[in-house]
Design an enzyme around this catalytic site. Structure first.
Site, PDB file in Angstrom:
ATOM      1  N   PHE A   1      27.812   7.276  60.355  1.00 20.78           N
ATOM      2  CA  PHE A   1      28.290   6.595  61.569  1.00 20.78           C
ATOM      3  C   PHE A   1      29.636   5.903  61.387  1.00 20.78           C
ATOM      4  O   PHE A   1      29.878   4.843  61.947  1.00 20.78           O
ATOM      5  CB  PHE A   1      27.227   5.608  62.085  1.00 20.78           C
ATOM      6  CG  PHE A   1      26.222   6.296  62.953  1.00 20.78           C
ATOM      7  CD1 PHE A   1      26.358   6.289  64.334  1.00 20.78           C
ATOM      8  CD2 PHE A   1      25.170   7.009  62.396  1.00 20.78           C
ATOM      9  CE1 PHE A   1      25.468   6.972  65.134  1.00 20.78           C
ATOM     10  CE2 PHE A   1      24.283   7.693  63.184  1.00 20.78           C
ATOM     11  CZ  PHE A   1      24.422   7.681  64.563  1.00 20.78           C
TER      12      PHE A   1
ATOM     13  N   VAL B   1      11.858  12.842  74.313  1.00 21.26           N
ATOM     14  CA  VAL B   1      10.992  12.142  73.363  1.00 21.26           C
ATOM     15  C   VAL B   1       9.533  12.585  73.491  1.00 21.26           C
ATOM     16  O   VAL B   1       8.886  12.934  72.499  1.00 21.26           O
ATOM     17  CB  VAL B   1      11.109  10.610  73.553  1.00 21.26           C
ATOM     18  CG1 VAL B   1      10.005   9.870  72.816  1.00 21.26           C
ATOM     19  CG2 VAL B   1      12.463  10.133  73.053  1.00 21.26           C
TER      20      VAL B   1
ATOM     21  N   CYS C   1      21.030   6.939  75.156  1.00 21.31           N
ATOM     22  CA  CYS C   1      20.496   5.722  74.520  1.00 21.31           C
ATOM     23  C   CYS C   1      21.529   4.626  74.261  1.00 21.31           C
ATOM     24  O   CYS C   1      21.388   3.529  74.783  1.00 21.31           O
ATOM     25  CB  CYS C   1      19.790   6.095  73.222  1.00 21.31           C
ATOM     26  SG  CYS C   1      18.300   7.048  73.514  1.00 21.31           S
TER      27      CYS C   1
ATOM     28  N   ASN D   1      19.968   0.563  67.528  1.00 15.63           N
ATOM     29  CA  ASN D   1      20.977   1.270  68.329  1.00 15.63           C
ATOM     30  C   ASN D   1      22.256   0.445  68.461  1.00 15.63           C
ATOM     31  O   ASN D   1      23.361   0.983  68.425  1.00 15.63           O
ATOM     32  CB  ASN D   1      20.418   1.622  69.713  1.00 15.63           C
ATOM     33  CG  ASN D   1      19.644   2.927  69.664  1.00 15.63           C
ATOM     34  OD1 ASN D   1      19.577   3.580  68.627  1.00 15.63           O
ATOM     35  ND2 ASN D   1      19.065   3.324  70.782  1.00 15.63           N
TER      36      ASN D   1
ATOM     37  N   LYS E   1      23.114   2.559  77.364  1.00 13.17           N
ATOM     38  CA  LYS E   1      22.166   1.742  78.124  1.00 13.17           C
ATOM     39  C   LYS E   1      21.468   0.703  77.241  1.00 13.17           C
ATOM     40  O   LYS E   1      21.169  -0.401  77.685  1.00 13.17           O
ATOM     41  CB  LYS E   1      21.142   2.630  78.849  1.00 13.17           C
ATOM     42  CG  LYS E   1      20.010   3.146  78.003  1.00 13.17           C
ATOM     43  CD  LYS E   1      18.896   3.754  78.836  1.00 13.17           C
ATOM     44  CE  LYS E   1      17.855   4.469  77.990  1.00 13.17           C
ATOM     45  NZ  LYS E   1      17.132   3.680  77.007  1.00 13.17           N
TER      46      LYS E   1
HETATM   47  P1  NAD Z   1      13.658  11.933  79.774  1.00  9.69           P
HETATM   48  O1  NAD Z   1      14.330  11.518  81.008  1.00  9.69           O
HETATM   49  O2  NAD Z   1      14.105  13.171  79.061  1.00  9.69           O
HETATM   50  O3  NAD Z   1      12.093  12.083  80.033  1.00  9.69           O
HETATM   51  C1  NAD Z   1      11.328  11.173  80.741  1.00  9.69           C
HETATM   52  C2  NAD Z   1      10.253  11.946  81.489  1.00  9.69           C
HETATM   53  O4  NAD Z   1       9.302  11.039  82.043  1.00  9.69           O
HETATM   54  C3  NAD Z   1      10.775  12.771  82.658  1.00  9.69           C
HETATM   55  O5  NAD Z   1      10.420  14.121  82.491  1.00  9.69           O
HETATM   56  C4  NAD Z   1      10.082  12.160  83.888  1.00  9.69           C
HETATM   57  O6  NAD Z   1       9.784  13.106  84.887  1.00  9.69           O
HETATM   58  C5  NAD Z   1       8.836  11.582  83.256  1.00  9.69           C
HETATM   59  N1  NAD Z   1       8.151  10.541  84.035  1.00  9.69           N
HETATM   60  C6  NAD Z   1       8.690   9.486  84.693  1.00  9.69           C
HETATM   61  N2  NAD Z   1       7.720   8.742  85.276  1.00  9.69           N
HETATM   62  C7  NAD Z   1       6.543   9.326  84.967  1.00  9.69           C
HETATM   63  C8  NAD Z   1       5.175   9.028  85.266  1.00  9.69           C
HETATM   64  N3  NAD Z   1       4.830   7.958  85.974  1.00  9.69           N
HETATM   65  N4  NAD Z   1       4.220   9.856  84.801  1.00  9.69           N
HETATM   66  C9  NAD Z   1       4.551  10.944  84.076  1.00  9.69           C
HETATM   67  N5  NAD Z   1       5.826  11.270  83.745  1.00  9.69           N
HETATM   68  C10 NAD Z   1       6.814  10.476  84.183  1.00  9.69           C
HETATM   69  O7  NAD Z   1      13.767  10.679  78.785  1.00  9.69           O
HETATM   70  P2  NAD Z   1      13.839  10.672  77.183  1.00  9.69           P
HETATM   71  O8  NAD Z   1      15.216  10.972  76.742  1.00  9.69           O
HETATM   72  O9  NAD Z   1      12.698  11.439  76.639  1.00  9.69           O
HETATM   73  O10 NAD Z   1      13.599   9.122  76.899  1.00  9.69           O
HETATM   74  C11 NAD Z   1      12.344   8.508  77.106  1.00  9.69           C
HETATM   75  C12 NAD Z   1      12.369   7.127  76.470  1.00  9.69           C
HETATM   76  O11 NAD Z   1      12.563   7.246  75.056  1.00  9.69           O
HETATM   77  C13 NAD Z   1      13.508   6.238  76.967  1.00  9.69           C
HETATM   78  O12 NAD Z   1      13.051   4.910  76.993  1.00  9.69           O
HETATM   79  C14 NAD Z   1      14.573   6.400  75.898  1.00  9.69           C
HETATM   80  O13 NAD Z   1      15.426   5.286  75.823  1.00  9.69           O
HETATM   81  C15 NAD Z   1      13.720   6.519  74.666  1.00  9.69           C
HETATM   82  N6  NAD Z   1      14.348   7.249  73.548  1.00  9.69           N
HETATM   83  C16 NAD Z   1      15.066   8.377  73.794  1.00  9.69           C
HETATM   84  C17 NAD Z   1      15.631   9.074  72.734  1.00  9.69           C
HETATM   85  C18 NAD Z   1      16.449  10.311  72.979  1.00  9.69           C
HETATM   86  O14 NAD Z   1      17.147  10.736  72.068  1.00  9.69           O
HETATM   87  N7  NAD Z   1      16.397  10.911  74.155  1.00  9.69           N
HETATM   88  C19 NAD Z   1      15.447   8.618  71.425  1.00  9.69           C
HETATM   89  C20 NAD Z   1      14.687   7.478  71.209  1.00  9.69           C
HETATM   90  C21 NAD Z   1      14.142   6.795  72.278  1.00  9.69           C
END
Ligand code: NAD
Length: 432
Positions: free
Chosen positions: A250, A11, A261, A209, A264
């Protein structure tokens, strides 16, 4: 506008790159030094179509930088997005430790009025917790905004540039104006920015979701019934989707929903409701159906072969869906663990997710570079992810490579009649 994105995952990296591409000056921050080093070296740590090129362009034009130094990234930013992970906690709740740690670090780093944006998917009430965490460490003025993200991995850039809607929970005019300005380039075709309070914004994301997961589980239940009564889920799906009140998206049955997503977020919503004394029975059932569905292919195989001991199977598709390398909660994990747990050998192919799969399965399975390499001498093939390149294979070649031509199609990508004509024993989901 100068902005910072905390967390450079699926994201954060997409949001940061898209905001940079509309002219903003963006610093992407992460605590993972390896990730940031890769990005600084021009490599992209995740697979997302089009992302590498767009990052390269914006880095070259000096609008996009990467750093592990949060204070440096946040300095002078008007808006700071928190896009860190919110994984499942011990009792199904969203684990907020990364969000709160990021919020505290942002609080310590801001020097003038800043909009702090919760981009991560966070339970109702988190904006208040983030506000408290920041207020404890700074006397600088700030607002906390909830701006959940709805992008889909595999189509993330398109979704970010052309969102169906942008949801913004904000309590002040000042914060609303900054957010409105940032998103203006992406809503030029009248797709709405929906302003609301932070709690409603937070809940909207989980409700969306949960609704999508419900549609999937509903269709999986319908497909199970189709098998019992001798109906074909493909006809039923078309008949349902044509109703405008229902629509087509869907409604595909399969091997269950997975990914970072849906599993969880459904659990977290059930847990939030329970904290407030409400039991969300419907979503509990959605989860139960999904658990059953993830076991379906292996159960079909046991029924067909009697025992899987000593058998060898090919698997096509490891990622939780096509066009991503994300293996989080991928249905392939349940399928492959089921097969090897019952004494079978597995050789798997995925166009991009093998490296991520190695972190899950290690050397307990073999990895094939090409789809046909996963078929040599196998007793059957499991199709687990519906990558486009699997849709029109050379069936004669497949048959000549396989020891026995049996296909368990977990995504209904092949036509049952055609498969039978070609001499395959074919098992789909909910089909005659
Ligand atoms: P991800 O695990 O790919 O990325 C999260 C990143 O945050 C990691 O690189 C981690 O090292 C970093 N991080 C953690 N703590 C940190 C800190 N204190 N300072 C700096 N960086 C830090 O996760 P994601 O898939 O990008 O998801 C992020 C959020 O977005 C989640 O809440 C998820 O539910 C939500 N989301 C994800 C998607 C998706 O398709 N992946 C879609 C919509 C929403």
């Amino acid at each position: 506008m100068r902005i910072a994105i905390i967390g450079s995952g699926y994201v954060g990296l997409v949001a940061g790159t898209c905001f940079a591409d509309s002219g903003n000056d963006v610093a992407c921050v992460d605590i993972d030094e390896r990730k940031i080093r890769m990005l600084q070296d021009g490599q992209v740590p995740i697979y997302e179509p089009g992302l590498e090129e767009l990052i390269r362009k914006n880095v070259k034009e000096k609008r996009l930088t990467f750093t592990t130094n949060l204070a440096e990234g946040v300095a002078n930013a008007q808006a700071v997005f928190i896009a860190v992970g919110t994984p499942e906690g011990e009792s199904g709740e969203a684990d907020l430790q990364y969000v709160i740690a990021a919020a505290q670090a942002v609080g310590r780093a801001i020097k003038q009025y800043t909009v702090v944006v919760d981009k991560s998917t966070v339970p109702v009430g988190t904006a208040d917790k983030v506000r408290e965490a920041i207020a404890k460490v700074t006397s600088v003025e700030f607002d906390v905004v909830s701006n959940p993200e709805f992008l889909k991995e595999g189509a993330a850039l398109d979704d970010f540039f052309k969102p169906d809607r942008v949801v913004i929970g904000a309590d002040t005019e000042r914060a609303r104006n900054i957010m409105g300005e940032l998103y203006a380039p992406f809503v030029r075709t009248e797709n709405p920015i929906l302003f609301m309070d932070t709690r409603s914004a937070e809940l909207t994301k989980y409700a969306a979701n949960a609704m999508l997961a419900t549609r999937i589980s509903f269709m999986n239940d319908v497909s199970a019934l189709c098998e019992k009564v001798g109906a074909d889920v493909d006809f039923v799906r078309k008949g349902l989707g044509a109703d405008k009140r229902i629509g087509y998206p869907f409604l595909f049955p399969g091997v269950g929903y997975g990914g970072s997503c849906f599993p969880k977020d459904v659990k977290a919503l059930v847990t939030t409701a329970r904290e407030y004394g409400l039991e969300l029975d419907l979503l509990r059932a959605v989860e139960r159906t999904n658990e059953r569905q993830k076991k379906l292919l292996v159960n079909k195989a046991v029924k067909h072969y009697g025992t899987l001991e000593g058998k060898k199977f090919g698997v096509w598709g490891l990622a939780f869906k096509p066009k991503t390398d994300d293996m989080r909660e991928a249905p392939s994990i349940e399928v492959i663990e089921g097969l090897i747990g019952k004494g079978a050998q597995v050789i798997a192919h995925d166009p991009v997710a093998s490296h991520a799969a190695k972190r899950v399965f290690g050397d307990r399975i073999r990895y094939a570079e090409l789809p046909y390499d996963a078929l040599e001498g196998v007793d059957g093939l499991f199709v687990v992810t519906e990558w486009n390149e699997f849709r029109h294979p050379d069936f004669a070649r497949m048959k000549s490579l396989m020891k026995s031509p049996v296909v368990f199609d977990g995504r209904n990508i092949f036509q049952p009649a055609r498969m039978r004509e070609q001499g395959f024993t074919y098992f789909g989901i909910g089909r005659r």
